[in-house]
Scaffold this motif. Structure first.
Motif, PDB file in Angstrom:
ATOM      1  N   PHE A   1      73.868  46.278  38.440  1.00  0.00           N
ATOM      2  CA  PHE A   1      74.983  45.426  38.036  1.00  0.00           C
ATOM      3  C   PHE A   1      75.952  45.188  39.176  1.00  0.00           C
ATOM      4  O   PHE A   1      76.143  46.052  40.043  1.00  0.00           O
ATOM      5  CB  PHE A   1      75.761  46.091  36.900  1.00  0.00           C
ATOM      6  CG  PHE A   1      75.348  45.674  35.524  1.00  0.00           C
ATOM      7  CD1 PHE A   1      76.109  44.777  34.803  1.00  0.00           C
ATOM      8  CD2 PHE A   1      74.197  46.161  34.947  1.00  0.00           C
ATOM      9  CE1 PHE A   1      75.723  44.390  33.527  1.00  0.00           C
ATOM     10  CE2 PHE A   1      73.817  45.789  33.692  1.00  0.00           C
ATOM     11  CZ  PHE A   1      74.584  44.898  32.969  1.00  0.00           C
ATOM     12  N   THR A   2      76.583  44.039  39.144  1.00  0.00           N
ATOM     13  CA  THR A   2      77.795  43.785  39.914  1.00  0.00           C
ATOM     14  C   THR A   2      78.887  43.451  38.908  1.00  0.00           C
ATOM     15  O   THR A   2      78.725  42.533  38.095  1.00  0.00           O
ATOM     16  CB  THR A   2      77.620  42.621  40.902  1.00  0.00           C
ATOM     17  OG1 THR A   2      76.644  42.967  41.878  1.00  0.00           O
ATOM     18  CG2 THR A   2      78.939  42.314  41.601  1.00  0.00           C
ATOM     19  N   LEU A   3      79.968  44.211  38.926  1.00  0.00           N
ATOM     20  CA  LEU A   3      81.064  43.983  37.983  1.00  0.00           C
ATOM     21  C   LEU A   3      82.195  43.274  38.723  1.00  0.00           C
ATOM     22  O   LEU A   3      82.708  43.776  39.725  1.00  0.00           O
ATOM     23  CB  LEU A   3      81.551  45.314  37.392  1.00  0.00           C
ATOM     24  CG  LEU A   3      82.473  45.194  36.168  1.00  0.00           C
ATOM     25  CD1 LEU A   3      82.326  46.414  35.265  1.00  0.00           C
ATOM     26  CD2 LEU A   3      83.926  45.014  36.558  1.00  0.00           C
ATOM     27  N   VAL A   4      82.550  42.099  38.251  1.00  0.00           N
ATOM     28  CA  VAL A   4      83.638  41.315  38.829  1.00  0.00           C
ATOM     29  C   VAL A   4      84.847  41.437  37.911  1.00  0.00           C
ATOM     30  O   VAL A   4      84.820  40.985  36.758  1.00  0.00           O
ATOM     31  CB  VAL A   4      83.242  39.835  39.007  1.00  0.00           C
ATOM     32  CG1 VAL A   4      84.389  39.048  39.633  1.00  0.00           C
ATOM     33  CG2 VAL A   4      81.992  39.719  39.871  1.00  0.00           C
TER      34      VAL A   4
ATOM     35  N   LEU B   1      85.039  51.396  34.315  1.00  0.00           N
ATOM     36  CA  LEU B   1      83.710  51.105  33.767  1.00  0.00           C
ATOM     37  C   LEU B   1      82.662  51.052  34.875  1.00  0.00           C
ATOM     38  O   LEU B   1      81.564  51.585  34.722  1.00  0.00           O
ATOM     39  CB  LEU B   1      83.743  49.772  33.010  1.00  0.00           C
ATOM     40  CG  LEU B   1      82.390  49.269  32.463  1.00  0.00           C
ATOM     41  CD1 LEU B   1      81.858  50.229  31.415  1.00  0.00           C
ATOM     42  CD2 LEU B   1      82.539  47.875  31.876  1.00  0.00           C
ATOM     43  N   ALA B   2      82.992  50.423  36.001  1.00  0.00           N
ATOM     44  CA  ALA B   2      82.043  50.331  37.118  1.00  0.00           C
ATOM     45  C   ALA B   2      81.671  51.716  37.620  1.00  0.00           C
ATOM     46  O   ALA B   2      80.502  51.987  37.940  1.00  0.00           O
ATOM     47  CB  ALA B   2      82.648  49.498  38.244  1.00  0.00           C
ATOM     48  N   ASN B   3      82.649  52.623  37.686  1.00  0.00           N
ATOM     49  CA  ASN B   3      82.356  53.979  38.148  1.00  0.00           C
ATOM     50  C   ASN B   3      81.460  54.724  37.172  1.00  0.00           C
ATOM     51  O   ASN B   3      80.561  55.476  37.569  1.00  0.00           O
ATOM     52  CB  ASN B   3      83.666  54.751  38.356  1.00  0.00           C
ATOM     53  CG  ASN B   3      84.462  54.222  39.534  1.00  0.00           C
ATOM     54  OD1 ASN B   3      83.903  53.643  40.461  1.00  0.00           O
ATOM     55  ND2 ASN B   3      85.783  54.393  39.491  1.00  0.00           N
ATOM     56  N   VAL B   4      81.686  54.510  35.874  1.00  0.00           N
ATOM     57  CA  VAL B   4      80.901  55.226  34.859  1.00  0.00           C
ATOM     58  C   VAL B   4      79.451  54.767  34.843  1.00  0.00           C
ATOM     59  O   VAL B   4      78.521  55.584  34.786  1.00  0.00           O
ATOM     60  CB  VAL B   4      81.542  55.040  33.462  1.00  0.00           C
ATOM     61  CG1 VAL B   4      80.607  55.582  32.378  1.00  0.00           C
ATOM     62  CG2 VAL B   4      82.887  55.738  33.405  1.00  0.00           C
ATOM     63  N   VAL B   5      79.219  53.459  34.913  1.00  0.00           N
ATOM     64  CA  VAL B   5      77.852  52.932  34.779  1.00  0.00           C
ATOM     65  C   VAL B   5      77.160  52.754  36.118  1.00  0.00           C
ATOM     66  O   VAL B   5      75.994  52.335  36.168  1.00  0.00           O
ATOM     67  CB  VAL B   5      77.858  51.591  34.005  1.00  0.00           C
ATOM     68  CG1 VAL B   5      78.494  51.761  32.644  1.00  0.00           C
ATOM     69  CG2 VAL B   5      78.583  50.506  34.803  1.00  0.00           C
ATOM     70  N   GLY B   6      77.856  53.010  37.222  1.00  0.00           N
ATOM     71  CA  GLY B   6      77.234  52.883  38.532  1.00  0.00           C
ATOM     72  C   GLY B   6      77.108  51.455  39.015  1.00  0.00           C
ATOM     73  O   GLY B   6      76.238  51.156  39.844  1.00  0.00           O
TER      74      GLY B   6
ATOM     75  N   ARG C   1      78.342  48.000  41.033  1.00  0.00           N
ATOM     76  CA  ARG C   1      79.108  47.639  42.215  1.00  0.00           C
ATOM     77  C   ARG C   1      80.353  46.878  41.760  1.00  0.00           C
ATOM     78  O   ARG C   1      80.258  45.976  40.931  1.00  0.00           O
ATOM     79  CB  ARG C   1      78.266  46.798  43.156  1.00  0.00           C
ATOM     80  CG  ARG C   1      77.068  47.542  43.721  1.00  0.00           C
ATOM     81  CD  ARG C   1      76.053  46.606  44.315  1.00  0.00           C
ATOM     82  NE  ARG C   1      75.500  45.705  43.300  1.00  0.00           N
ATOM     83  CZ  ARG C   1      74.572  44.806  43.551  1.00  0.00           C
ATOM     84  NH1 ARG C   1      74.085  44.678  44.762  1.00  0.00           N
ATOM     85  NH2 ARG C   1      74.107  44.029  42.591  1.00  0.00           N
ATOM     86  N   TYR C   2      81.493  47.237  42.316  1.00  0.00           N
ATOM     87  CA  TYR C   2      82.768  46.718  41.817  1.00  0.00           C
ATOM     88  C   TYR C   2      83.387  45.743  42.806  1.00  0.00           C
ATOM     89  O   TYR C   2      83.421  45.990  44.019  1.00  0.00           O
ATOM     90  CB  TYR C   2      83.745  47.880  41.569  1.00  0.00           C
ATOM     91  CG  TYR C   2      85.139  47.431  41.183  1.00  0.00           C
ATOM     92  CD1 TYR C   2      85.445  47.088  39.869  1.00  0.00           C
ATOM     93  CD2 TYR C   2      86.137  47.337  42.140  1.00  0.00           C
ATOM     94  CE1 TYR C   2      86.710  46.675  39.513  1.00  0.00           C
ATOM     95  CE2 TYR C   2      87.417  46.917  41.794  1.00  0.00           C
ATOM     96  CZ  TYR C   2      87.697  46.586  40.477  1.00  0.00           C
ATOM     97  OH  TYR C   2      88.957  46.172  40.129  1.00  0.00           O
ATOM     98  N   LEU C   3      83.866  44.625  42.275  1.00  0.00           N
ATOM     99  CA  LEU C   3      84.620  43.651  43.062  1.00  0.00           C
ATOM    100  C   LEU C   3      85.772  43.139  42.211  1.00  0.00           C
ATOM    101  O   LEU C   3      85.598  42.872  41.009  1.00  0.00           O
ATOM    102  CB  LEU C   3      83.742  42.457  43.462  1.00  0.00           C
ATOM    103  CG  LEU C   3      82.665  42.665  44.522  1.00  0.00           C
ATOM    104  CD1 LEU C   3      81.783  41.424  44.612  1.00  0.00           C
ATOM    105  CD2 LEU C   3      83.299  42.938  45.872  1.00  0.00           C
TER     106      LEU C   3
END
Length: 565
Positions: free
Chosen positions: A530-533, A548-553, A555-557
């Motif tokens: 995933f990429t989470l924007v 949420l990005a940290n929990v599910v692994g 990539r965060y932007l």
């Protein structure tokens, strides 16, 4: 052999039956696409068309068909046994003068769909390969069926189908009873059931024969031609294919009605079949809410503070918003889930015996060629080449090219009421617009799923990315709650369908992070990258998307980090 269900016994479905008759009268219309859910008797209705003329061939194209199977190719058996170069007819030759049927055409390879549509529109098939050049007549009625839940056809192919009809799925109680009774009666005694409809079938066949005989005599008056141009212009169709097909289909309908001049009533009957799948939405006027005024997050006292967003947002009426400036995802985040080396050609372990020859094999007389000299290699020794022992033939192993993996960019877009604060949704549209443009340039697939207003909707079914999605973006309505778990379930089931299991998939979750805690444990996060924007833009930032990005692994932007274009 069991007879087909009688065409005249079909209950309702008047538009669909009209479309089938039109392509039977004039195959140059270019094919008919039937769209409907599973179990809606699409195949039964198509096969019933063959009941009108038992001399007409009915050929089915299997999903696993190769290009050689469809078009025909070099006859290897004759080359091996007799040393003759000859053409082996394919499905197009067998379908000449009949019906060519493709079930689940949206799952067929794009190059085969293109090939079928070319032949249906031109009326002939040209094959040039393996040292042969052969052309033969291929006049047939092309009918394809599809279930939209299994994925849509890309617009370029959809436009090439002359007509499209959607199967009716809503019936009255009486009609449902009649459908079941007709089917049970046919299953009990097929021959007897057909006999009951033989007179009606004969009358309809006589009308179709008259229409085919007099089709060339039908006149399209200048006033009707002007109306055709006007209707196509109002539908904002691209090119002139729609105009040509409306001329042909209206002429066929006039002939079916045993008239030799097209009228406005004929255009009314065929307009939806020709234009509905080509019609473009107008985006000249700015999007407005249902109350008639454009929504502006800045002009509202709500939505500026994070604490106020969760209050009564779910109760507000859904609205549309503008699209902010395009924002580009970094290169290392765009499509980097693709496997290294994808798309390169490679050879699999051969299933054939014989000495190996690479594609660069060349005899002394064919030095420099980049392919095998088929006739010298596969032909009888006494006619082509001495290999030592009399009568000995050399068998080839083949290099099987690896199928090029298709790439899908799947976007899950949060359109709940909380995204309206601070123009978060406006910025999300800018990201999506640029992502779509990049996907279009790379000839990849795109799918967009929106979740908000307490429901999940498919904005774009998996297909080749459209050239411009502004109309789609303008149609997005935001408001209500955030059914993220339903959206993840939908995406998970979509990617597990047979048609999409071989795709390289990049998933982009565009949200402000105000989601159901149950979403954190969803299987979709475990199975895909995933990429989470993060589009949270209110003054008080909760940072839920980052958590949420940290929990599910994933990539965060944050959207503010993306470059403006």
């Amino acid at each position: 052999m069991q007879p087909n269900f009688p065409f005249t016994a079909i209950v309702a479905q008047d538009r669909l039956k009209t479309a089938l008759q039109l392509i039977s009268i004039d195959p140059r219309i270019g094919g008919l696409l039937l769209s409907g859910p599973r179990g809606s008797a699409k195949s039964t209705m198509v096969r019933s068309l063959a009941s009108l003329n038992h001399e007409q061939s009915f050929i089915t194209v299997p999903l696993g068909a190769s290009e050689e199977m469809v078009t025909g190719s070099f006859d290897l058996e004759k080359a091996l046994n007799d040393g003759e170069v000859s053409f082996r007819p394919g499905l197009l030759a067998r379908a000449n003068g009949g019906i060519l049927y493709v079930d689940e055409v949206n799952l067929l390879a794009d190059n085969l769909v293109d090939l079928l549509l070319d032949a249906a529109a031109s009326g002939f098939n040209l094959v040039e390969r393996d040292g042969i050049s052969h052309q033969h007549e291929a006049v047939f009625s092309l009918v394809g069926t599809m279930n939209p839940d299994e994925g849509e056809l890309r617009p370029q192919l959809l436009d090439r189908f002359g007509l499209m009809a959607r199967v009716e799925t809503e019936f009255s109680i009486e009609q449902r009873q009649q459908v079941v009774q007709q089917r049970l009666a046919f299953d009990r005694d097929p021959a007897g059931f057909v006999d009951l409809h033989r007179q009606a079938l004969g009358q309809l066949q006589a009308r179709l024969d008259w229409a085919r005989l007099h089709l060339s005599e039908v006149i399209v008056p200048p006033s009707i031609s002007e109306q055709i141009a006007q209707r196509c212009a109002e539908a904002r169709v691209e090119g002139f294919r729609a105009d040509i097909i409306m001329h042909r289909s209206s002429s066929a309908y006039a002939a079916l009605s045993q008239r030799l001049e097209v009228s406005s009533a004929d255009l009314d009957e065929v307009e939806a079949l020709v234009l509905d799948h080509r019609r473009q939405q107008s985006s000249q006027n700015p999007p407005t809410s249902s109350s008639g005024s454009s929504y502006s997050a800045d002009s509202s006292g709500q939505g500026q503070e994070g604490s106020s967003i969760q209050g009564s947002w779910g109760a507000m009426e859904s609205v549309t918003t503008k699209t902010a400036e395009s924002r580009a995802l970094p290169v290392n985040h765009f499509g980097d889930s693709l496997k290294a080396g994808a798309g390169r050609e490679s050879s699999f372990t051969t299933r054939r015996r014989g000495k190996f020859f690479s594609p660069a094999y060349a005899s002394a007389k064919s030095a420099g060629r980049s392919k095998i000299d088929w006739f010298r290699t596969l032909g009888p020794v006494n006619k082509f080449r001495k290999l030592g022992q009399a009568g000995k033939r050399r068998c080839l192993q083949y290099l099987y090219p690896r199928l090029r993996c298709r790439e899908l960019n799947l976007v899950l877009l949060d359109v709940s009421a909380s995204t309206l604060g601070g123009q978060g949704l406006d910025q999300a549209k800018g990201v999506l617009k640029e992502l779509s443009r990049q996907t279009y340039l790379k000839r990849q697939l795109l799918s967009v799923i929106t979740f908000g207003n307490d429901r999940v909707s498919t904005l774009i079914h998996p297909q080749r990315a459209p050239k411009n999605i502004q109309d789609k973006l303008d149609s997005i309505r935001a408001g209500g709650g955030t059914p993220v778990v339903k959206a993840l379930d939908y995406a998970y089931n979509l990617l597990n369908r047979q048609a999409y299991q071989q795709l390289d998939c990049s998933i982009f979750l565009v949200t402000d992070g105000r989601l159901d805690p149950l979403a954190k444990t969803h299987d979709l996060f475990a199975d895909h990258c995933f990429t989470l924007v993060d589009i949270e833009s209110s003054r008080v930032k909760l940072g839920l998307a980052h958590q949420l990005a940290n929990v599910v692994g994933a990539r965060y932007l944050h959207v503010s980090e993306l470059a403006l274009l």
